[in-house]
Write a protein that holds these residues in place. Structure first.
Motif, PDB file in Angstrom:
ATOM      1  N   SER A  12       0.715  -1.125   0.067  1.00  5.21           N
ATOM      2  CA  SER A  12      -0.096  -0.118   0.013  1.00  5.21           C
ATOM      3  C   SER A  12       0.929   1.014   0.039  1.00  5.21           C
ATOM      4  CB  SER A  12      -0.920  -0.031   1.075  1.00  5.21           C
ATOM      5  OG  SER A  12      -0.221   0.132   2.376  1.00  5.21           O
ATOM      6  N   GLU A  45      -7.384   5.743 -10.237  1.00  2.00           N
ATOM      7  CA  GLU A  45      -7.248   7.006  -9.416  1.00  2.00           C
ATOM      8  C   GLU A  45      -8.209   8.133 -10.367  1.00  2.00           C
ATOM      9  OE1 GLU A  45      -3.951  10.218  -7.808  1.00  2.00           O
ATOM     10  OE2 GLU A  45      -3.223   8.571  -8.788  1.00  2.00           O
ATOM     11  N   ARG A  62       1.683   2.756   2.797  1.00  2.00           N
ATOM     12  CA  ARG A  62       1.217   3.699   3.560  1.00  2.00           C
ATOM     13  C   ARG A  62       1.949   3.123   5.136  1.00  2.00           C
ATOM     14  NH1 ARG A  62      -5.054   5.078   2.748  1.00  2.00           N
ATOM     15  NH2 ARG A  62      -4.714   6.048   0.413  1.00  2.00           N
ATOM     16  N   GLN A  96      -9.527   2.792  -2.130  1.00  2.00           N
ATOM     17  CA  GLN A  96      -8.525   1.935  -1.684  1.00  2.00           C
ATOM     18  C   GLN A  96      -9.154   0.475  -1.795  1.00  2.00           C
ATOM     19  OE1 GLN A  96      -5.188   1.322  -1.416  1.00  2.00           O
ATOM     20  NE2 GLN A  96      -5.129   3.634  -2.093  1.00  2.00           N
ATOM     21  N   TRP A  97     -10.355   0.168  -1.382  1.00  2.00           N
ATOM     22  CA  TRP A  97     -10.922  -1.020  -1.266  1.00  2.00           C
ATOM     23  C   TRP A  97     -11.409  -1.408  -2.694  1.00  2.00           C
ATOM     24  CZ3 TRP A  97     -11.398  -5.245   1.271  1.00  2.00           C
ATOM     25  CH2 TRP A  97     -12.555  -6.180   0.973  1.00  2.00           C
ATOM     26  N   TYR A 144      -3.357   1.511 -11.821  1.00  2.00           N
ATOM     27  CA  TYR A 144      -3.464   2.281 -10.702  1.00  2.00           C
ATOM     28  C   TYR A 144      -3.869   3.899 -10.965  1.00  2.00           C
ATOM     29  CZ  TYR A 144      -1.352  -1.644  -8.040  1.00  2.00           C
ATOM     30  OH  TYR A 144      -0.894  -2.957  -7.524  1.00  2.00           O
ATOM     31  N   ILE A 201      -8.232  -2.602  -4.377  1.00  2.00           N
ATOM     32  CA  ILE A 201      -8.009  -4.157  -3.822  1.00  2.00           C
ATOM     33  C   ILE A 201      -8.754  -5.121  -4.841  1.00  2.00           C
ATOM     34  CG2 ILE A 201      -7.857  -5.535  -1.953  1.00  2.00           C
ATOM     35  CD1 ILE A 201      -6.974  -3.178  -0.275  1.00  2.00           C
TER      36      ILE A 201
END
Length: 308
Positions: free
Chosen positions: A112, A207, A114, A213-214, A203, A217
């Protein structure tokens, strides 16, 4: 008046002489020959010898006699064998999803971007895989002890009574905990490596579309690593059916909970080295090999269909 003549057709190249063709055809075999020889020696030959042993039975009078498929008939009626198969089946159904789920969550967290200090966490999570299975099992076995280990110290220090993790009711879960601790890092590395090769363009498109994020995934990452998930699942299934080290090492610590037929591999070992029943042991091993192959193939087939 000059008439243009079509160019003469190029003469066909002469075929190489037979000796040269023969040498060229043997060149490939020269490269793969060492592998084929080693593969036949360490893989095919033991299987062939096990099949040969499974067709005989050692009798008190007369020694080995050819009995055909009688050993296989006996195995299919063996309650001890099928009890061991059911035990590892239960182990597989519970432990493998938990282990792979934890490994997948860790891999997604590392990918991620993060997570602070992800290199440290990646090495820390993978480190238990570097610990030999014997050492890991002994370490956890002594922690499980109610008289000398961590569980016993907690009971004594806090005046509580924690369950005996080496009792018949808990020992399978204890083995599952050891295996999970050992192999979460291994499977995490498989998933994380697959996530690192997902194209960045996916990605960027997500965006632009405003995906959270979910959604990233579930719609990008998980479909992209489906092949890695299938591979890790197949490896875990094979490892579950081959379960041997952990119960065999824990048995001196839990003799009443772990019997000599606790898992199919342990049963095979006991038949061969303790019971001197080499022929029947080979039969059980052949059946387990076929069962493992069928289950792994079904899982692979289903995974490929979902990915189509």
């Amino acid at each position: 008046m000059t008439t243009l003549q079509p160019p003469a057709a190029a003469a066909p190249r002469p075929a190489p002489p037979p000796a040269k063709r023969d040498r060229r055809s043997w060149t490939g075999w020269g490269f793969i020959g060492p592998f084929v020889a080693v593969f036949a020696l360490v893989f095919l030959a033991p299987i062939a010898y096990s099949i040969y042993l499974s067709l005989f039975r050692n009798q008190l009078i007369g020694g080995n006699h050819f009995v055909g498929l009688d050993n296989y008939t006996q195995a299919f009626k063996d309650d001890q064998f099928w009890s061991a198969v059911g035990r590892v089946g239960l182990f597989l159904a519970i432990q493998v999803p938990i282990m792979l789920g934890i490994a997948l969550l860790v891999a997604l967290a590392l990918d991620s971007g993060r997570l602070y200090g992800k290199s440290f966490f990646r090495i820390t999570i993978f480190l238990p895989y570097a610990v030999p299975a014997v050492v890991a099992t002994l370490m956890w076995g002594f922690m499980y002890g109610t008289k000398y280990g961590l569980v016993g110290d907690i009971n004594e220090s806090f005046g509580v009574t924690l369950p005996n993790l080496l009792s018949p009711d808990w020992v399978l879960a204890s083995i599952g905990n050891i295996v999970t601790w050992e192999f979460v890092g291994y499977n995490m590395l498989i998933f994380y490596s697959a996530l690192r090769v997902v194209p960045n363009s996916l990605y960027e498109a997500a965006e632009i579309d405003g995906a959270g994020q979910w959604r990233v995934i579930t719609s990008i990452k998980l479909p992209a690593i489906r092949g890695a998930i299938v591979i890790a699942t197949i490896f875990s299934i094979i490892g579950s059916f081959q379960l041997f080290n952990e119960p065999s090492i824990l048995r001196p610590l839990a003799p009443n909970a772990i019997t000599t037929d606790y898992t199919p591999n342990f049963y095979t070992y006991s038949l061969s080295f303790a019971g001197q029943q080499h022929n029947y042991s080979a039969t059980v091993a052949i059946i387990m090999g076929l069962l493992t192959m069928v289950v792994a193939y079904v899982v692979q087939l289903r995974g490929m269909r979902k990915g189509a």
